[in-house]
Motif scaffolding. Structure first.
Motif, PDB file in Angstrom:
ATOM      1  N   ASP A 295      -3.634   2.709  -4.720  1.00  0.00           N
ATOM      2  CA  ASP A 295      -3.020   1.389  -4.525  1.00  0.00           C
ATOM      3  C   ASP A 295      -3.263   0.452  -5.704  1.00  0.00           C
TER       4      ASP A 295
ATOM      5  N   THR B  97       0.831  -1.201   0.000  1.00  0.00           N
ATOM      6  CA  THR B  97       0.000   0.000   0.000  1.00  0.00           C
ATOM      7  C   THR B  97       0.864   1.248   0.000  1.00  0.00           C
TER       8      THR B  97
ATOM      9  N   ARG C 165      -9.050   3.481  -1.826  1.00  0.00           N
ATOM     10  CA  ARG C 165      -7.588   3.593  -1.883  1.00  0.00           C
ATOM     11  C   ARG C 165      -7.129   3.374  -3.325  1.00  0.00           C
TER      12      ARG C 165
ATOM     13  N   THR D 139     -10.751  -7.478   1.571  1.00  0.00           N
ATOM     14  CA  THR D 139      -9.910  -6.312   1.868  1.00  0.00           C
ATOM     15  C   THR D 139      -8.583  -6.696   2.514  1.00  0.00           C
TER      16      THR D 139
ATOM     17  N   MET E  45      -4.134   3.270   5.124  1.00  0.00           N
ATOM     18  CA  MET E  45      -3.600   1.925   5.303  1.00  0.00           C
ATOM     19  C   MET E  45      -2.259   1.959   6.035  1.00  0.00           C
TER      20      MET E  45
ATOM     21  N   ILE F  91     -10.552  -1.815   8.004  1.00  0.00           N
ATOM     22  CA  ILE F  91      -9.799  -1.910   6.754  1.00  0.00           C
ATOM     23  C   ILE F  91     -10.608  -1.257   5.638  1.00  0.00           C
TER      24      ILE F  91
END
Length: 467
Positions: free
Chosen positions: A332, A158, A329, A188, A163, A323
């Motif tokens: 990522d 990540t 995100r 996740t 994260m 999470i």
């Protein structure tokens, strides 16, 4: 009359396809339906039972011990009654039975018994406990031990700030013995965090045992977790449970919100007293186990829905790690995509090296309801389909492209049409997240199951018209 006969034949065929024993008797106790599964459980041929009084076909039963006859007499249902018996072939059968009256104008005219076979699951649970015990004592000959692979926190890929902050929190939590509650959508990476915390803790050299609480029925899960005492029920032997096997180490309970409430109460006592008592036993044994739990929905939602005890929630969430889903995100996605491509190149003979600009754009616009796990599966599928150095849009699964198109052509639709297709996307994501489980999907969406069934039927009707 012909239509009635056809309807009866249809219902018989439907009941025959159900993977549970179904036994129906009329108001006189004579069997009028007896499906294939019931026949296999009892070790009886259908002709030995059909058309005969229950006590003639099963002489070991009596008016007082037969649940079917009791329901005929009382008109009251009997739910989830555990029954262990030896069938005609001398085989022990373990079932959970629900017996229901069939009422007409207040009169009981028949009784239906539905039997679920837990014998195979009991065997599986026993074998699982044996393997766990062997792994702890090192009696597996090394093969299983060599296969074990634990993730470390620094292996979580990540560059997302949330994260990275969670990983740092996990490192600090690893130094303590406090319970940990990890929650996030399916896929996740909850277990990656749990394994990483165990490996970063002083308990890293001790057992790490994981159990999915939704994988077994309550009657088997209790014995597997807490252990059993010989004679506590038919077929029970002296066997330690997962708490004892994890002594000194970590016990990870996944999908804790699927654990029956009565077992949650027992788990709470173990957390508070640090002692465990086997099923059927009278003595408690001290255990030193760190509990980590996970849920695929927000814990407070599970508490409000009655799936998670409030007192257990407060006891578990000493350290809480939420999470984030992959759609939150996005930076990522390129990082994870390249990581999976590099990993799969070691397994496949393929020229694939990366993704095209068009695919990268699709990946950024897609909502990823299956999260990192879904991305991994998409990349794996690409290695089976792609024939060039770059992954093309034509190599992607159709469902991913269909969902991705919502954002590009919604502007030309009316508000009602946009709402319809957005709702469709939410429903599909909920079903994918829950593995097609309608009840859990309805809970995620916050609507009754019947409403979800209606919406799905409406969409199937529209899809047929569009074809």
């Amino acid at each position: 009359m012909n239509r009635l006969t056809k309807s009866q034949d249809l219902w018989s065929l439907i009941l025959e396809t159900i993977d549970e024993g179904i036994h129906v008797v009329d108001q006189h106790g004579v069997t009028i339906f007896y499906n294939r599964v019931a026949s296999q459980l009892d070790g009886m041929q259908p002709e030995q039972v059909l058309g005969k009084h229950l006590l003639d076909a099963f002489p070991s039963l009596a008016q007082e011990t037969s649940t079917l006859l009791r329901v005929l007499t009382t008109g009251q249902p009997i739910h989830n009654q555990h029954q262990t018996y030896m069938n005609k072939e001398g085989k022990w059968v373990d079932t959970i039975n629900t017996t229901l009256p069939v009422l007409r104008h207040g009169e009981c005219i028949a009784a239906v018994e539905i039997a679920k076979d837990y014998s195979r699951l009991q065997t599986l649970a026993n074998r699982l406990a044996e393997i766990q015990a062997q792994m702890k004592t090192g009696q597996t000959g090394g093969r299983e031990e060599r296969r074990l692979r634990f993730y470390h926190l620094d292996q979580i890929i990540t560059q997302d700030e949330k994260m990275l902050a969670l990983i740092e929190q996990a490192r600090r939590a690893a130094r303590t013995n406090s319970p940990i509650l990890v929650y996030g959508e399916t896929g996740t990476g909850k277990e990656l965090f749990v394994q990483g915390i165990h490996q970063a803790s002083p308990r890293s050299g001790q057992p790490f045992i994981a159990q999915n609480c939704a994988a077994l029925p309550a009657s088997l899960l209790e014995g597997l977790l807490f252990g059993t005492v010989r004679g506590s029920f038919t077929g029970a032997v002296d066997r330690p449970g997962l708490f004892e096997l994890a002594d000194g180490g970590t016990l990870f309970l996944d999908e804790i919100n699927s654990m029956p409430l009565e077992l949650q109460a027992k788990l709470l006592r173990v957390l508070q007293e640090k002692q465990v008592r086997r099923v059927g036993g009278t003595q408690s044994q001290a255990v030193d186990v760190r509990i980590m739990a996970a849920t695929n929905q927000k814990p407070l939602d599970a508490v409000e829905q009655g799936a998670l005890r409030e007192d257990l929630f407060y006891r578990l969430q000493v350290v809480a790690l939420p999470i984030p889903p992959l759609r939150e995100r996005l930076q990522d996605i390129p990082l994870l995509t390249q990581h999976f491509i590099t990993s799969f190149k070691q397994q496949f003979t393929s020229p694939l090296e990366g993704v095209s600009a068009e695919v990268a754009k699709v990946f950024q616009q897609y909502s990823w309801p299956g999260n990192v796990r879904e991305l991994k599966h998409v990349i794996e599928a690409a290695f089976n389909l792609s024939d060039g150095p770059l992954l093309k849009v034509s190599d992607l699964p159709d469902y991913l492209l269909d969902r991705n198109r919502y954002g590009s052509w919604q502007q030309s639709l009316s508000l009602q049409e946009q709402l319809f297709y957005y709702e469709t996307q939410l429903i599909e994501e909920a079903l994918l997240t829950t593995g097609g489980n309608l009840k859990k999907a309805a809970q995620l969406l916050g609507i009754p199951r019947q409403t979800l069934q209606y919406k799905l039927a409406k969409r199937r009707t529209i899809a047929r018209k569009e074809k």
